[in-house]
Design a protein around this motif. Sequence first.
Motif, PDB file in Angstrom:
ATOM      1  N   LEU A  10       0.829  -1.196   0.000  1.00 23.13           N
ATOM      2  CA  LEU A  10       0.000   0.000   0.000  1.00 23.13           C
ATOM      3  C   LEU A  10       0.870   1.254   0.000  1.00 23.13           C
ATOM      4  O   LEU A  10       0.595   2.213  -0.716  1.00 23.13           O
ATOM      5  N   GLY A  11       1.935   1.251   0.788  1.00 21.97           N
ATOM      6  CA  GLY A  11       2.868   2.380   0.792  1.00 21.97           C
ATOM      7  C   GLY A  11       3.472   2.608  -0.588  1.00 21.97           C
ATOM      8  O   GLY A  11       3.566   3.745  -1.057  1.00 21.97           O
ATOM      9  N   LEU A  14       0.760   4.176  -2.816  1.00 21.34           N
ATOM     10  CA  LEU A  14       0.572   5.597  -2.516  1.00 21.34           C
ATOM     11  C   LEU A  14       1.704   6.434  -3.108  1.00 21.34           C
ATOM     12  O   LEU A  14       1.470   7.533  -3.606  1.00 21.34           O
ATOM     13  N   ILE A  27       2.842   4.457   6.829  1.00 23.50           N
ATOM     14  CA  ILE A  27       1.903   3.461   7.344  1.00 23.50           C
ATOM     15  C   ILE A  27       2.625   2.675   8.428  1.00 23.50           C
ATOM     16  O   ILE A  27       3.613   1.997   8.150  1.00 23.50           O
ATOM     17  N   MET A  37      -1.417   5.587  10.749  1.00 25.71           N
ATOM     18  CA  MET A  37      -0.519   6.351   9.890  1.00 25.71           C
ATOM     19  C   MET A  37       0.105   7.483  10.688  1.00 25.71           C
ATOM     20  O   MET A  37      -0.479   7.957  11.650  1.00 25.71           O
ATOM     21  N   THR A  64      -5.340   8.939   5.511  1.00 29.47           N
ATOM     22  CA  THR A  64      -5.569   7.737   6.317  1.00 29.47           C
ATOM     23  C   THR A  64      -6.794   6.972   5.815  1.00 29.47           C
ATOM     24  O   THR A  64      -6.734   5.755   5.609  1.00 29.47           O
ATOM     25  N   TYR A  66      -8.299   7.341   2.847  1.00 27.28           N
ATOM     26  CA  TYR A  66      -8.015   6.933   1.469  1.00 27.28           C
ATOM     27  C   TYR A  66      -7.212   5.633   1.463  1.00 27.28           C
ATOM     28  O   TYR A  66      -7.562   4.669   0.759  1.00 27.28           O
ATOM     29  N   ALA A  67      -6.145   5.576   2.230  1.00 31.25           N
ATOM     30  CA  ALA A  67      -5.311   4.377   2.289  1.00 31.25           C
ATOM     31  C   ALA A  67      -6.104   3.192   2.817  1.00 31.25           C
ATOM     32  O   ALA A  67      -5.972   2.067   2.313  1.00 31.25           O
ATOM     33  N   SER A  71      -6.842  -0.185   0.850  1.00 34.16           N
ATOM     34  CA  SER A  71      -6.370  -1.459   1.403  1.00 34.16           C
ATOM     35  C   SER A  71      -7.421  -2.559   1.265  1.00 34.16           C
ATOM     36  O   SER A  71      -7.087  -3.736   1.279  1.00 34.16           O
TER      37      SER A  71
END
Length: 144
Positions: A10-11, A14, A27, A37, A64, A66-67, A71
Amino acid sequence: MGLAFDAAGLGDYLHEVFAEVANDFVIERLDEDGITMRLVVDDRHLRPGGTISGPSMFALADVTIYALVLSRIGREALAVTTNASFDFMRKPAGGTPLVAEGKLLKLGRQLAVGDVLIYSQGDPRPVARSTMTYAIPPKKVGTA
């Protein structure tokens, strides 16, 4: 629904889709219960008086959720914020990283709703709280 990314994946995503701000956010935890985060605070995040600016705190809450949505739904960069409420509760410590604890309240086919509490690192009292709704783009015909 399981996780579509682990924290490292995920990082990386992004950084791919939001390279201009991706280095501001780290993250720290991602699991079925939610996400943690951190905003890496530097001078550009501070306002007069040495406290962290409201726009910086809002950005942390927004990224946060959005991630967290990504996920679960995967590589869908066009998920967008459609509603946000934000409560400033106390002055954050200046120059101290902010930590956001996010959780999903609802994940549907078209909308996701998440809640975030933001803390100054090392202080258990929240400095802000936000609830955000994200629109999830419709799946393209012929995709899962």
